[in-house]
Design a protein around this motif. Structure first.
Motif, PDB file in Angstrom:
ATOM      1  N   ALA A 158      25.074  19.986  74.834  1.00  0.00           N
ATOM      2  CA  ALA A 158      24.176  21.139  74.716  1.00  0.00           C
ATOM      3  C   ALA A 158      24.894  22.442  75.017  1.00  0.00           C
ATOM      4  CB  ALA A 158      22.989  20.962  75.663  1.00  0.00           C
ATOM      5  N   GLU A 159      25.940  22.375  75.850  1.00  0.00           N
ATOM      6  CA  GLU A 159      26.663  23.584  76.243  1.00  0.00           C
ATOM      7  C   GLU A 159      27.923  23.815  75.418  1.00  0.00           C
ATOM      8  OE1 GLU A 159      27.422  22.829  80.331  1.00  0.00           O
ATOM      9  OE2 GLU A 159      25.353  23.253  80.972  1.00  0.00           O
ATOM     10  N   LYS A 188      24.197  15.588  69.055  1.00  0.00           N
ATOM     11  CA  LYS A 188      24.033  17.038  69.025  1.00  0.00           C
ATOM     12  C   LYS A 188      22.559  17.406  68.859  1.00  0.00           C
ATOM     13  CE  LYS A 188      24.973  21.022  66.154  1.00  0.00           C
ATOM     14  NZ  LYS A 188      25.292  21.421  64.784  1.00  0.00           N
ATOM     15  N   GLU A 189      21.874  16.700  67.982  1.00  0.00           N
ATOM     16  CA  GLU A 189      20.460  16.961  67.760  1.00  0.00           C
ATOM     17  C   GLU A 189      19.637  16.652  69.005  1.00  0.00           C
ATOM     18  OE1 GLU A 189      16.846  15.481  64.773  1.00  0.00           O
ATOM     19  OE2 GLU A 189      18.902  14.787  64.483  1.00  0.00           O
ATOM     20  N   ALA A 190      19.946  15.523  69.652  1.00  0.00           N
ATOM     21  CA  ALA A 190      19.208  15.130  70.855  1.00  0.00           C
ATOM     22  C   ALA A 190      19.414  16.120  71.989  1.00  0.00           C
ATOM     23  CB  ALA A 190      19.640  13.735  71.283  1.00  0.00           C
ATOM     24  N   ALA A 191      20.601  16.739  72.021  1.00  0.00           N
ATOM     25  CA  ALA A 191      20.916  17.676  73.096  1.00  0.00           C
ATOM     26  C   ALA A 191      20.416  19.083  72.802  1.00  0.00           C
ATOM     27  CB  ALA A 191      22.432  17.707  73.318  1.00  0.00           C
ATOM     28  N   GLY A 192      19.940  19.316  71.569  1.00  0.00           N
ATOM     29  CA  GLY A 192      19.481  20.643  71.199  1.00  0.00           C
ATOM     30  C   GLY A 192      20.612  21.645  71.119  1.00  0.00           C
ATOM     31  N   SER A 193      21.796  21.168  70.764  1.00  0.00           N
ATOM     32  CA  SER A 193      22.976  22.022  70.745  1.00  0.00           C
ATOM     33  C   SER A 193      23.102  22.820  69.446  1.00  0.00           C
ATOM     34  CB  SER A 193      24.226  21.153  70.926  1.00  0.00           C
ATOM     35  OG  SER A 193      25.400  21.929  70.790  1.00  0.00           O
ATOM     36  N   LYS A 194      23.698  23.996  69.569  1.00  0.00           N
ATOM     37  CA  LYS A 194      24.017  24.813  68.403  1.00  0.00           C
ATOM     38  C   LYS A 194      25.489  24.697  68.050  1.00  0.00           C
ATOM     39  CE  LYS A 194      20.395  28.239  69.318  1.00  0.00           C
ATOM     40  NZ  LYS A 194      20.105  29.688  69.542  1.00  0.00           N
ATOM     41  N   LYS A 222      23.714  12.897  65.806  1.00  0.00           N
ATOM     42  CA  LYS A 222      22.486  12.533  66.497  1.00  0.00           C
ATOM     43  C   LYS A 222      22.520  13.002  67.953  1.00  0.00           C
ATOM     44  CE  LYS A 222      21.649   8.461  63.612  1.00  0.00           C
ATOM     45  NZ  LYS A 222      21.478   6.984  63.597  1.00  0.00           N
ATOM     46  N   THR A 233      24.028  16.920  78.277  1.00  0.00           N
ATOM     47  CA  THR A 233      24.151  18.264  78.839  1.00  0.00           C
ATOM     48  C   THR A 233      25.442  18.919  78.379  1.00  0.00           C
ATOM     49  OG1 THR A 233      22.887  17.667  80.816  1.00  0.00           O
ATOM     50  CG2 THR A 233      24.294  19.611  80.976  1.00  0.00           C
TER      51      THR A 233
END
Length: 256
Positions: A78-79, A96-102, A94, A75
């Motif tokens: 992701a933020e 960052k990718e798992a968290a869907g982060s930009k 990995k 989380t």
């Protein structure tokens, strides 16, 4: 991909002046939100001007891959606006990718030598939009570093430059002490062949890495071994690492 393989270690930081913030896109945040894989990266980020720091990996975990990430870690990523990691921690991407982060990934050169620390802090300040804070910290660091170095040098045995063997990630401490490095070892354990070679150098001290110690480097030699801590174990004050090293070095050099 399992979370254990991912091995997250994250730190939430924020901090820059309002004028600096306006010049940088922080994905809607007033201040940059930075996630770091360990307290070492967090210390660099705070030195660069990140203010509010939350360490996810407990300081007691000296080897980040041993840490089992929690949903709250993903989380945080992701933020984030930035994710800081070291080259030997490829799992950051990995996470960052798992968290869907930009978030923007930033590779941090975890080297405590004075010149590299100042360059890294300045570079992070530019990325975060906290350049003024980074410059102020490096100025304070330079003053403190010179003072600590002078204190350690005042304890040289007989006033003569000491000779040391240092673990490859502890050479910065030898530089702080003004010591002559006659050999290095690690990060792998010392082999019998290396032991003979290092012993032949007849060093006065061994500077070990507290986070990767394999025990006595030169057993039965009578050479004092000094344990060097590379990153903060409590909080994210990078200067505390140098103060701690100076204390340990001065104690060993003075024979107290």
């Amino acid at each position: 991909m399992s979370l254990t393989t991912v091995v997250a270690a994250t730190v939430l930081l924020s901090g820059c002046s309002s004028s600096e913030s306006e010049q940088h896109d922080h994905h809607g945040h007033t201040h940059p939100v930075v996630v770091a894989t360990t307290t070492w990266e967090a210390a660099f980020a705070e030195a660069a001007g990140a203010a509010d720091v939350k360490v996810i990996v407990p300081p007691s975990v000296h080897h980040a891959p041993d840490y089992d990430p929690k949903p709250s870690d993903l989380t945080a990523v992701a933020e984030a606006d930035f994710v800081l990691y070291a080259p030997f921690e490829p799992f950051a991407a990995k996470i960052k990718e798992a968290a869907g982060s930009k978030a923007e990934l930033i590779e941090v050169d975890l080297d405590n030598s004075a010149a590299k620390v100042k360059a890294q802090v300045q570079a992070l300040g530019e990325r975060f939009g906290t350049t003024a804070a980074a410059q102020a910290w490096t100025a304070t660091f330079s003053t403190e570093y010179d003072k600590l170095g002078g204190d350690v040098r005042s304890a040289w045995p007989g006033g003569r430059q000491p000779t040391v063997i240092a673990q490859v990630f502890s050479t910065w401490a030898a530089e702080l002490a003004g010591a002559q490095i006659v050999g290095t070892y690690g990060p792998e354990p010392v082999t019998p062949g290396q032991l003979a070679e290092l012993s032949a150098k007849k060093p006065q001290f061994v500077l070990d890495n507290a986070h990767m110690s394999t025990g006595a480097v030169l057993p039965d030699s009578g050479v004092e071994q000094v344990s060097i801590v590379n990153y903060p174990e409590q909080g994210q004050d990078l200067l505390s690492v140098y103060r701690g090293a100076a204390t340990a070095l001065k104690k060993a050099l003075s024979g107290s």
